[in-house]
Design an enzyme around this catalytic site. Structure first.
Site, PDB file in Angstrom:
ATOM      1  N   LYS A  51       0.845  -1.203   0.000  1.00  0.00           N
ATOM      2  CA  LYS A  51       0.000   0.000   0.000  1.00  0.00           C
ATOM      3  C   LYS A  51       0.877   1.247   0.000  1.00  0.00           C
ATOM      4  CE  LYS A  51      -3.768  -2.334   2.413  1.00  0.00           C
ATOM      5  NZ  LYS A  51      -4.392  -2.693   3.699  1.00  0.00           N
ATOM      6  N   GLN A  95      -4.583  -1.508   9.843  1.00  0.00           N
ATOM      7  CA  GLN A  95      -4.532  -2.845   9.252  1.00  0.00           C
ATOM      8  C   GLN A  95      -5.110  -3.862  10.240  1.00  0.00           C
ATOM      9  OE1 GLN A  95      -3.576  -3.458   6.074  1.00  0.00           O
ATOM     10  NE2 GLN A  95      -3.971  -5.633   6.301  1.00  0.00           N
ATOM     11  N   ASP A 118     -11.211   2.830   4.434  1.00  0.00           N
ATOM     12  CA  ASP A 118     -11.592   1.413   4.375  1.00  0.00           C
ATOM     13  C   ASP A 118     -13.111   1.266   4.246  1.00  0.00           C
ATOM     14  OD1 ASP A 118      -9.632  -0.601   4.420  1.00  0.00           O
ATOM     15  OD2 ASP A 118      -9.168  -0.234   6.528  1.00  0.00           O
TER      16      ASP A 118
HETATM   17  N1  GUN Z   1      -7.046  -6.832   6.533  1.00  0.00           N
HETATM   18  C1  GUN Z   1      -7.402  -7.586   5.451  1.00  0.00           C
HETATM   19  N2  GUN Z   1      -7.996  -6.800   4.521  1.00  0.00           N
HETATM   20  C2  GUN Z   1      -8.030  -5.557   5.023  1.00  0.00           C
HETATM   21  C3  GUN Z   1      -8.521  -4.326   4.516  1.00  0.00           C
HETATM   22  O1  GUN Z   1      -9.081  -4.204   3.421  1.00  0.00           O
HETATM   23  N3  GUN Z   1      -8.340  -3.251   5.336  1.00  0.00           N
HETATM   24  C4  GUN Z   1      -7.767  -3.350   6.563  1.00  0.00           C
HETATM   25  N4  GUN Z   1      -7.661  -2.252   7.291  1.00  0.00           N
HETATM   26  N5  GUN Z   1      -7.299  -4.477   7.053  1.00  0.00           N
HETATM   27  C5  GUN Z   1      -7.439  -5.581   6.287  1.00  0.00           C
END
Ligand code: GUN
Length: 282
Positions: A51, A95, A118
């Site tokens: 990311k 995350q 998100d």
């Molecule tokens: N863990 C797995 N997928 C995601 C996501 O799309 N966002 C976040 N914040 N954590 C994750």
């Protein structure tokens, strides 16, 4: 099956986003994303790194806060508070999963809904439910974009979702419903699963079980979207047994190179939206 190339679709959308980012920067706004990672889950570390790299490649501001696995909940909430008030940061992502001693709900609800790229905050999840404009969760949004890239008609189709998570299963069900699909959500307690999946024109696998979906569970001609990322003997595999399902007609997304790149692209998309909103509000 015909493979849907997530890398290619992703590249096209990132090119469009690059234009938007350049335009915002000309107006003095650099879209900024802040990612918080707690502990050292190897998969999470890999995702966060990707990311960060993708944001930087497009000239965005990107920062990663790596906190120790034993950090207190209070300290994490304080950091989110600080980022909520940081004008150079437009998107905040924590995350998941978080260590057990931290209340995930409390953390998600601490993020300002205006920076919740998100789309996990209950306010944004609620807006999605009632069809209001909001941050669409990145993986489900990426899935819709992948289908659009192949001009797949969703209206009237029977969509079956394997998995009911807040991150993928529930939001993709709502998005497909909004596009007039007939939606069935299956999960670990579903009986006669195969009978249901065999009916699917669109089958979304998001259960986190390696190679779970076999060809005898899939209708010939179906669109199969594989959201799984599982490590088997050091190799990444999806929730769909690719080699077996690939022998049928239809469309399939590979792992890696399918849904994964799209998730990051749609995260950038949401961060750009957040930055643009600020520019409009000026
Ligand atoms: N863990 C797995 N997928 C995601 C996501 O799309 N966002 C976040 N914040 N954590 C994750």
């Amino acid at each position: 099956m015909q493979t849907i190339n997530g890398k290619e679709v992703s590249k096209k959308i990132r090119e469009e986003l690059q234009n938007e980012i350049d335009q915002l920067k000309e107006k003095g706004i650099t879209p900024g994303l802040s990612v918080i990672i707690v502990g050292d889950n190897p998969a999470s570390k890999t995702y966060v790194k990707s990311k960060d790299k993708a944001c930087k490649q497009l000239g965005m501001k990107s920062e990663v806060h790596s906190l120790d696995g034993d950090v207190s909940e209070e300290e994490l909430l304080n950091l989110i508070d600080k980022l909520n008030n940081d004008e150079t940061i437009h998107g905040i992502l924590v995350q998941l999963p978080l260590p057990n001693h931290i209340d995930e709900k409390k953390v998600i609800e601490k993020i300002s809904p205006n920076k919740d790229v998100d789309g996990f905050h209950p306010i944004n999840a609620g807006k999605l439910l009632v069809g209001e404009d909001t941050f669409i969760p990145c993986t489900p949004h990426g899935i819709i974009k992948l289908m659009e890239s192949e001009n797949i008609d969703i209206e009237g189709k029977r969509a079956v979702i394997l998995g009911r998570s807040n991150i993928v299963g529930k939001p993709i069900s709502l998005l497909l419903l909004e596009k007039n699909a007939t939606v069935t959500i299956c999960h670990s307690k579903t009986e006669n699963l195969k009978e249901i999946t065999k009916e699917a024109d669109i089958l979304i696998a998001a259960i986190g079980k390696a190679n779970f979906v076999k060809s005898d569970m899939v209708k010939d001609g179906a669109i199969v979207i594989d959201v799984g990322i599982n490590r088997v003997d050091g190799k990444l595999v999806g929730d769909v047994d690719f080699d077996s399902v690939n022998k049928l007609n239809g469309f399939i997304t590979p792992v890696p190179g399918g849904v994964g790149p799209m998730t990051i692209t749609m995260l950038i998309y949401n961060t750009v939206i957040a930055a643009r909103r600020l520019e409009r509000g000026k």
